[in-house]
Design a protein around this motif. Structure first.
Motif, PDB file in Angstrom:
ATOM      1  N   ALA A  59       0.830  -1.205   0.000  1.00 50.79           N
ATOM      2  CA  ALA A  59       0.000   0.000   0.000  1.00 50.79           C
ATOM      3  C   ALA A  59       0.865   1.256   0.000  1.00 50.79           C
ATOM      4  CB  ALA A  59      -0.926  -0.008   1.212  1.00 50.79           C
ATOM      5  N   ALA A  60       1.952   1.247   0.784  1.00 49.40           N
ATOM      6  CA  ALA A  60       2.841   2.409   0.836  1.00 49.40           C
ATOM      7  C   ALA A  60       3.525   2.644  -0.507  1.00 49.40           C
ATOM      8  CB  ALA A  60       3.883   2.221   1.931  1.00 49.40           C
ATOM      9  N   GLY A  61       3.978   1.554  -1.144  1.00 44.95           N
ATOM     10  CA  GLY A  61       4.615   1.691  -2.445  1.00 44.95           C
ATOM     11  C   GLY A  61       3.648   2.203  -3.496  1.00 44.95           C
ATOM     12  N   TRP A  62       2.443   1.644  -3.497  1.00 41.01           N
ATOM     13  CA  TRP A  62       1.443   2.051  -4.491  1.00 41.01           C
ATOM     14  C   TRP A  62       1.062   3.513  -4.299  1.00 41.01           C
ATOM     15  CZ3 TRP A  62      -3.668   3.733  -4.499  1.00 41.01           C
ATOM     16  CH2 TRP A  62      -4.327   3.676  -5.734  1.00 41.01           C
ATOM     17  N   MET A  63       0.826   3.921  -3.059  1.00 41.56           N
ATOM     18  CA  MET A  63       0.447   5.301  -2.793  1.00 41.56           C
ATOM     19  C   MET A  63       1.578   6.265  -3.151  1.00 41.56           C
ATOM     20  SD  MET A  63      -2.670   5.561  -1.908  1.00 41.56           S
ATOM     21  CE  MET A  63      -2.599   7.267  -1.369  1.00 41.56           C
ATOM     22  N   SER A  64       2.821   5.864  -2.884  1.00 40.21           N
ATOM     23  CA  SER A  64       3.956   6.720  -3.242  1.00 40.21           C
ATOM     24  C   SER A  64       4.034   6.902  -4.751  1.00 40.21           C
ATOM     25  CB  SER A  64       5.262   6.119  -2.704  1.00 40.21           C
ATOM     26  OG  SER A  64       5.270   6.088  -1.311  1.00 40.21           O
ATOM     27  N   GLN A  65       3.843   5.815  -5.482  1.00 38.92           N
ATOM     28  CA  GLN A  65       3.890   5.917  -6.945  1.00 38.92           C
ATOM     29  C   GLN A  65       2.763   6.794  -7.475  1.00 38.92           C
ATOM     30  OE1 GLN A  65       5.555   3.460  -9.798  1.00 38.92           O
ATOM     31  NE2 GLN A  65       3.588   2.660 -10.485  1.00 38.92           N
ATOM     32  N   MET A  66       1.542   6.572  -6.999  1.00 36.69           N
ATOM     33  CA  MET A  66       0.411   7.354  -7.489  1.00 36.69           C
ATOM     34  C   MET A  66       0.556   8.836  -7.122  1.00 36.69           C
ATOM     35  SD  MET A  66      -1.180   5.246  -9.227  1.00 36.69           S
ATOM     36  CE  MET A  66      -2.475   6.395  -9.701  1.00 36.69           C
ATOM     37  N   THR A  67       1.107   9.108  -5.937  1.00 35.58           N
ATOM     38  CA  THR A  67       1.339  10.503  -5.556  1.00 35.58           C
ATOM     39  C   THR A  67       2.360  11.145  -6.488  1.00 35.58           C
ATOM     40  OG1 THR A  67       0.851  10.008  -3.236  1.00 35.58           O
ATOM     41  CG2 THR A  67       2.077  12.030  -3.685  1.00 35.58           C
ATOM     42  N   GLY A  68       3.414  10.402  -6.831  1.00 38.51           N
ATOM     43  CA  GLY A  68       4.399  10.911  -7.778  1.00 38.51           C
ATOM     44  C   GLY A  68       3.779  11.230  -9.126  1.00 38.51           C
ATOM     45  N   ILE A  69       2.941  10.338  -9.624  1.00 38.88           N
ATOM     46  CA  ILE A  69       2.282  10.569 -10.912  1.00 38.88           C
ATOM     47  C   ILE A  69       1.399  11.802 -10.855  1.00 38.88           C
ATOM     48  CG2 ILE A  69       0.564   9.619 -12.501  1.00 38.88           C
ATOM     49  CD1 ILE A  69       1.722   6.832 -11.768  1.00 38.88           C
ATOM     50  N   GLN A  70       0.680  11.974  -9.744  1.00 39.24           N
ATOM     51  CA  GLN A  70      -0.183  13.142  -9.602  1.00 39.24           C
ATOM     52  C   GLN A  70       0.616  14.441  -9.622  1.00 39.24           C
ATOM     53  OE1 GLN A  70      -2.314  12.238  -6.016  1.00 39.24           O
ATOM     54  NE2 GLN A  70      -3.717  10.809  -7.030  1.00 39.24           N
ATOM     55  N   TYR A  71       1.801  14.434  -9.009  1.00 42.89           N
ATOM     56  CA  TYR A  71       2.632  15.640  -9.044  1.00 42.89           C
ATOM     57  C   TYR A  71       3.083  15.952 -10.472  1.00 42.89           C
ATOM     58  CZ  TYR A  71       3.044  16.752  -4.077  1.00 42.89           C
ATOM     59  OH  TYR A  71       2.782  17.157  -2.791  1.00 42.89           O
ATOM     60  N   PHE A  72       3.383  14.931 -11.257  1.00 37.51           N
ATOM     61  CA  PHE A  72       3.732  15.184 -12.663  1.00 37.51           C
ATOM     62  C   PHE A  72       2.551  15.780 -13.410  1.00 37.51           C
ATOM     63  CE2 PHE A  72       7.415  12.479 -11.923  1.00 37.51           C
ATOM     64  CZ  PHE A  72       8.373  13.142 -12.667  1.00 37.51           C
ATOM     65  N   GLN A  73       1.370  15.276 -13.142  1.00 36.81           N
ATOM     66  CA  GLN A  73       0.193  15.801 -13.807  1.00 36.81           C
ATOM     67  C   GLN A  73      -0.086  17.246 -13.411  1.00 36.81           C
ATOM     68  OE1 GLN A  73      -2.551  12.760 -12.561  1.00 36.81           O
ATOM     69  NE2 GLN A  73      -2.214  11.518 -14.395  1.00 36.81           N
ATOM     70  N   ARG A  74       0.386  17.640 -12.229  1.00 40.46           N
ATOM     71  CA  ARG A  74       0.252  19.032 -11.776  1.00 40.46           C
ATOM     72  C   ARG A  74       1.429  19.899 -12.212  1.00 40.46           C
ATOM     73  NH1 ARG A  74      -1.020  17.254  -5.566  1.00 40.46           N
ATOM     74  NH2 ARG A  74      -3.064  16.289  -5.919  1.00 40.46           N
ATOM     75  N   GLN A  75       2.286  19.366 -13.059  1.00 36.05           N
ATOM     76  CA  GLN A  75       3.456  20.102 -13.551  1.00 36.05           C
ATOM     77  C   GLN A  75       4.461  20.395 -12.429  1.00 36.05           C
ATOM     78  OE1 GLN A  75       3.605  20.743 -16.962  1.00 36.05           O
ATOM     79  NE2 GLN A  75       1.730  19.547 -17.004  1.00 36.05           N
ATOM     80  N   PRO A  91       7.415  18.300 -11.470  1.00 38.85           N
ATOM     81  CA  PRO A  91       8.207  17.088 -11.696  1.00 38.85           C
ATOM     82  C   PRO A  91       9.196  16.759 -10.583  1.00 38.85           C
ATOM     83  CG  PRO A  91       8.937  18.875 -13.134  1.00 38.85           C
ATOM     84  CD  PRO A  91       7.665  19.331 -12.499  1.00 38.85           C
ATOM     85  N   GLU A  92       9.771  17.765  -9.925  1.00 38.39           N
ATOM     86  CA  GLU A  92      10.747  17.458  -8.873  1.00 38.39           C
ATOM     87  C   GLU A  92      10.079  16.704  -7.728  1.00 38.39           C
ATOM     88  OE1 GLU A  92      12.801  20.944  -7.620  1.00 38.39           O
ATOM     89  OE2 GLU A  92      13.752  21.292  -9.574  1.00 38.39           O
ATOM     90  N   ALA A  93       8.912  17.161  -7.310  1.00 35.96           N
ATOM     91  CA  ALA A  93       8.179  16.453  -6.266  1.00 35.96           C
ATOM     92  C   ALA A  93       7.753  15.073  -6.762  1.00 35.96           C
ATOM     93  CB  ALA A  93       6.954  17.253  -5.830  1.00 35.96           C
ATOM     94  N   GLY A  94       7.363  14.999  -8.031  1.00 30.81           N
ATOM     95  CA  GLY A  94       6.971  13.715  -8.591  1.00 30.81           C
ATOM     96  C   GLY A  94       8.101  12.704  -8.545  1.00 30.81           C
ATOM     97  N   GLU A  95       9.291  13.133  -8.915  1.00 34.11           N
ATOM     98  CA  GLU A  95      10.435  12.214  -8.893  1.00 34.11           C
ATOM     99  C   GLU A  95      10.770  11.769  -7.473  1.00 34.11           C
ATOM    100  OE1 GLU A  95      13.821  12.078 -11.578  1.00 34.11           O
ATOM    101  OE2 GLU A  95      13.194  14.063 -12.305  1.00 34.11           O
ATOM    102  N   ARG A  96      10.629  12.669  -6.510  1.00 34.59           N
ATOM    103  CA  ARG A  96      10.917  12.281  -5.128  1.00 34.59           C
ATOM    104  C   ARG A  96       9.969  11.172  -4.658  1.00 34.59           C
ATOM    105  NH1 ARG A  96      11.660  17.909  -4.364  1.00 34.59           N
ATOM    106  NH2 ARG A  96       9.582  18.121  -3.446  1.00 34.59           N
ATOM    107  N   TRP A  97       8.706  11.289  -5.002  1.00 36.10           N
ATOM    108  CA  TRP A  97       7.753  10.263  -4.599  1.00 36.10           C
ATOM    109  C   TRP A  97       7.998   8.951  -5.337  1.00 36.10           C
ATOM    110  CZ3 TRP A  97       4.671   9.950  -0.541  1.00 36.10           C
ATOM    111  CH2 TRP A  97       4.346  11.106   0.155  1.00 36.10           C
ATOM    112  N   LEU A  98       8.366   9.030  -6.623  1.00 37.63           N
ATOM    113  CA  LEU A  98       8.686   7.808  -7.363  1.00 37.63           C
ATOM    114  C   LEU A  98       9.918   7.128  -6.778  1.00 37.63           C
ATOM    115  CD1 LEU A  98       8.071   8.892 -11.075  1.00 37.63           C
ATOM    116  CD2 LEU A  98       6.619   7.417  -9.666  1.00 37.63           C
ATOM    117  N   ALA A  99      10.911   7.932  -6.388  1.00 40.95           N
ATOM    118  CA  ALA A  99      12.113   7.364  -5.765  1.00 40.95           C
ATOM    119  C   ALA A  99      11.762   6.669  -4.457  1.00 40.95           C
ATOM    120  CB  ALA A  99      13.152   8.454  -5.539  1.00 40.95           C
TER     121      ALA A  99
END
Length: 220
Positions: A12-28, A30-38
């Motif tokens: 659940a933690a991994g999935w939520m981290s990935q989805m949060t990262g994707i949402q940050y990319f969709q909000r333009q 990208p730096e926050a998105g990459e941190r969540w993907l990492a």
């Protein structure tokens, strides 16, 4: 039971981290998105090493790196993703997506041979598993870019025209269509077909006038 619960919490933690990262990319953002993907990647590697979830996050990180033009990182993340996918499963749409990502990185690194190899493999898989779809059409278009870069204008135009036919069949009316019309117009100009060049550019203008804006996308 305790292990199963712990695994569930990690997933659940991994999935939520990935989805949060994707949402940050969709909000333009990208730096926050990459941190969540990492962060998602750390969780997968700790709790589910060598899993398709890890491969999916690696591919998203590869796409993220390509957005900031770090193609060395794109190729590194993409190669790791592909190695896991090939160890776990056979040809799949996820494998095709990774080949496409690696093809883009190779293309923008001027490694046309590697780009053509990755794009061709992506196209083969997509034609087999999802024929006539948007992803197949997009891969045909980028293969056209490789041919164009090599000066094979007729072949490039044929690949782009195939993409156009699929876009029109699918009802694509977004910036994807407008950008394709621009490519077709520029290709026609390079082939000294000025009437076709003007026609395609007018088609592009009509699309850009009517299409809604689109944001940066990272695959889910």
């Amino acid at each position: 039971v305790a292990r199963a619960r712990a695994a569930g919490r990690h997933y659940a933690a991994g999935w939520m981290s990935q989805m949060t990262g994707i949402q940050y990319f969709q909000r333009q953002q990208p730096e926050a998105g990459e941190r969540w993907l990492a962060r998602a990647l750390e969780i997968w590697r700790e709790a589910f090493p060598g899993s398709l979830s890890e491969a999916n996050t690696l591919n998203n990180l590869a796409i993220a790196a390509s957005i900031r033009s770090d193609f060395a990182a794109t190729r590194r993340f993409g190669a790791e993703a592909l190695a896991i996918q090939q160890a776990v499963t056979g040809p799949s749409l996820a494998v095709a997506r990774t080949h496409h990502t690696l093809g883009n990185a190779a293309f923008w690194s001027d490694d046309l041979e590697a780009a053509e190899g990755h794009f061709t493999r992506a196209l083969e898989i997509r034609r087999d598993l999802a024929p006539g779809g948007l992803a197949e059409a997009q891969t045909s278009s980028v293969l056209g870019n490789v041919a164009w870069r090599r000066g094979l204008l007729a072949h490039a135009a044929a690949l782009k025209q195939r993409t156009l036919e699929t876009y029109l069949e699918l009802g694509v009316d977004s910036f994807l269509l407008g950008e394709l019309y621009i490519d077709l117009g520029n290709l026609a100009h390079d082939r000294f077909d000025l009437a076709a060049a003007e026609r395609f550019r007018l088609d592009a203008l009509a699309v850009f006038r009517d299409a809604p804006p689109e944001g940066t996308q990272v695959a889910d």
